[in-house]
Scaffold this motif. Structure first.
Motif, short mmCIF file in Angstrom:
data_model
loop_
_atom_site.label_atom_id
_atom_site.label_comp_id
_atom_site.label_asym_id
_atom_site.label_seq_id
_atom_site.Cartn_x
_atom_site.Cartn_y
_atom_site.Cartn_z
N ASP A 81 0.54 -1.04 -0.67
CA ASP A 81 -0.13 -0.14 -0.05
C ASP A 81 0.98 1.02 -0.05
OD1 ASP A 81 -2.08 -1.87 -0.27
OD2 ASP A 81 -2.75 -1.08 2.06
N ALA A 127 2.15 1.41 -3.75
CA ALA A 127 0.82 2.02 -4.54
C ALA A 127 0.83 3.89 -4.27
CB ALA A 127 0.02 1.38 -4.47
N GLY A 178 1.13 6.54 -6.84
CA GLY A 178 -0.31 7.86 -7.21
C GLY A 178 0.14 8.71 -6.95
N THR A 212 -0.57 -2.89 -9.99
CA THR A 212 -0.55 -1.83 -9.07
C THR A 212 0.82 -0.88 -7.61
OG1 THR A 212 -1.00 -3.00 -6.79
CG2 THR A 212 -2.88 -1.97 -7.77
#
Length: 481
Positions: free
Chosen positions: A92, A95, A99, A123
């Motif tokens: 996470d 990712a 992003g 991802t």
């Protein structure tokens, strides 16, 4: 450039067992904290007790400029094992960084390889295109420096705070020396006047006290002479100061001072012996003189045996300290070879910051005021000399009182006492004025060249620390196919 550094790594496997590389990653985070500042490096062990983990990570990621992704030998396997779980923080965080446009710096540990695009979840597949760095066995320092070089493209390193000595505390050693000089001189002079344990033949109590008052005055005259010579020869003294700063072993200076001191003692003994001192008194005086020289020699030998720390801290705001610190850094930069390890870079930066701080203190307006200079920066015309001046004044006053008790007040003795007071005060204040003038001259000489000198030192350090010098530790895209 701004932002923080976030260290992303797998601490435990799916069985909740601590992975072997966790200690190495903690050491890496500590090194990054040294370079960029502890408050600028986020690591999971830096979370406060009771701080909500998810909220803290999201807040830290929002401030992050670089995400350091540590890839260990079983990184891909551990990533796959966590894929079916509700949340994998390693996945996470990567990712989220992708992003948000956060720069990724993969750090590949020994035994691991950089993951390829098809091996990663969609991802975080862009991780495969990030510029990576290897940490190799046997060259860990250079590998850490390569990681730092990649992070420096986004996050600015921490600038060391100038290390300048704070407002000086009362110097109890000088206070003790002043009190000791004063009490010893007064007690010896008063006791000999009353008891006559040093048999000066055909000398009355008045002249006995006056003679003892002349001893500290003689040393004050020497101090005035030395300070006056330094002021008259202040330009050659600047040259000598630079030469001394470049001399690793200044033993010849200390030896010369010791010989000069012993010579003064021997001359004084010869002069005093002409007044008819007995052999016992001469032997005692000679023993005291030789003992003082021996104490000086032992103190010097102990000082030579001590290995000073570098970089020195705190800095000392004196011209000689600035010169010596510049010479020390110049010598080290000439002897070092590129690429500089992180520790040496930090030491050099701290040394530069200390020099800048000392120069700023020398340029401060309060250093130009005579009283402030005397209180804080006077090299040696300080409290011990006050002890000499005070003892000379007290003994001269004692001689005046004894003369008036014996023969009554008269203008001649009062004029002699006033002349002695003027000589005592003039010696001390004159020495202060000469030392102050010499110090201001040295500060001007430092100020005229220090900016160019510091710029040269910074350029040398920058050349030795160039990121391009450590390219062998980088992983290039054509090496990942």
């Amino acid at each position: 450039m701004n932002g923080k550094v976030f260290v992303n790594y797998r601490q435990r496997n799916a069985a909740d067992e601590l992975l072997p590389h966790a200690l190495l990653v903690e050491a890496l985070a500590d090194q990054l904290a040294v370079y960029f500042g502890r408050e600028a490096v986020y690591f999971d062990t830096t979370l406060r007790v009771g701080e909500p983990y998810p909220a803290a990570l999201r807040a830290r990621l929002a401030e992050t400029g670089v995400l350091v992704v540590v890839i260990h030998p079983t990184w891909l396997l551990d990533l796959a094992d966590r894929s079916g779980r509700h949340r994998d923080w390693v996945h996470d965080e990567i990712a989220t960084a992708l992003g948000n446009g956060i720069r990724l710096v993969p750090v590949v540990l020994a035994g691991a390889t950089m993951p390829k695009r098809h091996e990663l979840p969609a991802t975080i597949s862009e991780l495969a295109h990030a510029q990576g760095v290897e940490l190799r066995f046997g060259s860990l320092a250079a590998g850490v420096q390569a990681v730092v070089a990649e992070i420096e493209l986004v996050v600015s390193p921490r600038s060391p705070e100038p290390v300048v000595r704070a407002e000086p505390l009362p110097d109890r050693s000088r206070v003790g020396a002043a009190a000791g000089v004063f009490l010893l001189s007064v007690l010896l002079g008063g006791a000999n006047t009353a008891v006559g344990f040093v048999p000066f033949p055909r000398i009355s109590a008045v002249w006995n006290a006056a003679l003892f008052a002349g001893v500290p005055t003689f040393y004050l005259l020497i101090g005035l002479f030395v300070s006056g010579c330094k002021f008259a020869l202040r330009r050659p003294m600047d040259w000598l100061d630079e030469r001394l700063a470049r001399t690793p072993n200044r033993a010849f200076v200390v030896f010369g001072v010791g010989v000069f001191f012993l010579g003064l003692v021997m001359v004084a003994l010869m002069l005093v012996s002409a007044s008819g001192l007995d052999v016992g008194t001469l032997t005692l005086a000679l023993t005291i003189a030789l003992g003082a020289v021996l104490v000086m020699a032992v103190a010097w030998l102990r000082n030579q045996a001590r290995t000073p720390d570098w970089p020195e801290g705190p800095a000392v705001a004196t011209p000689f300290w600035v010169r010596r610190a510049c010479v020390e850094l110049e010598t080290r930069l000439r002897s070092w070879t590129a690429p500089l390890p992180l520790a040496r870079q930090r030491d050099a930066q701290v040394a530069l910051a200390g020099i800048r701080g000392a120069v700023a203190a020398l340029r401060a307006p309060e250093t130009a005021r005579l009283v402030e200079w005397w209180r804080k920066r006077s090299p040696w015309v300080t409290l011990p000399h006050i002890g000499l001046a005070a003892s000379a004044a007290v003994l001269a006053t004692l001689a005046l009182v004894l003369d008036w008790v014996a023969d009554g007040p008269d203008v001649v003795s009062a004029a002699l006492w006033l002349g002695a007071a003027i000589v005592i005060a003039g010696c001390y204040l004159g020495a202060i004025a000469f030392e102050y003038g010499c110090d201001r001259s040295q500060i001007k000489a430092i100020d005229a060249s220090i900016d160019e000198r510091l710029a040269s030192l910074e350029d040398q350090l920058a050349v030795l620390s160039r990121p391009g010098l450590i390219a062998p530790h980088r992983l290039r895209p054509n090496e990942r196919s």
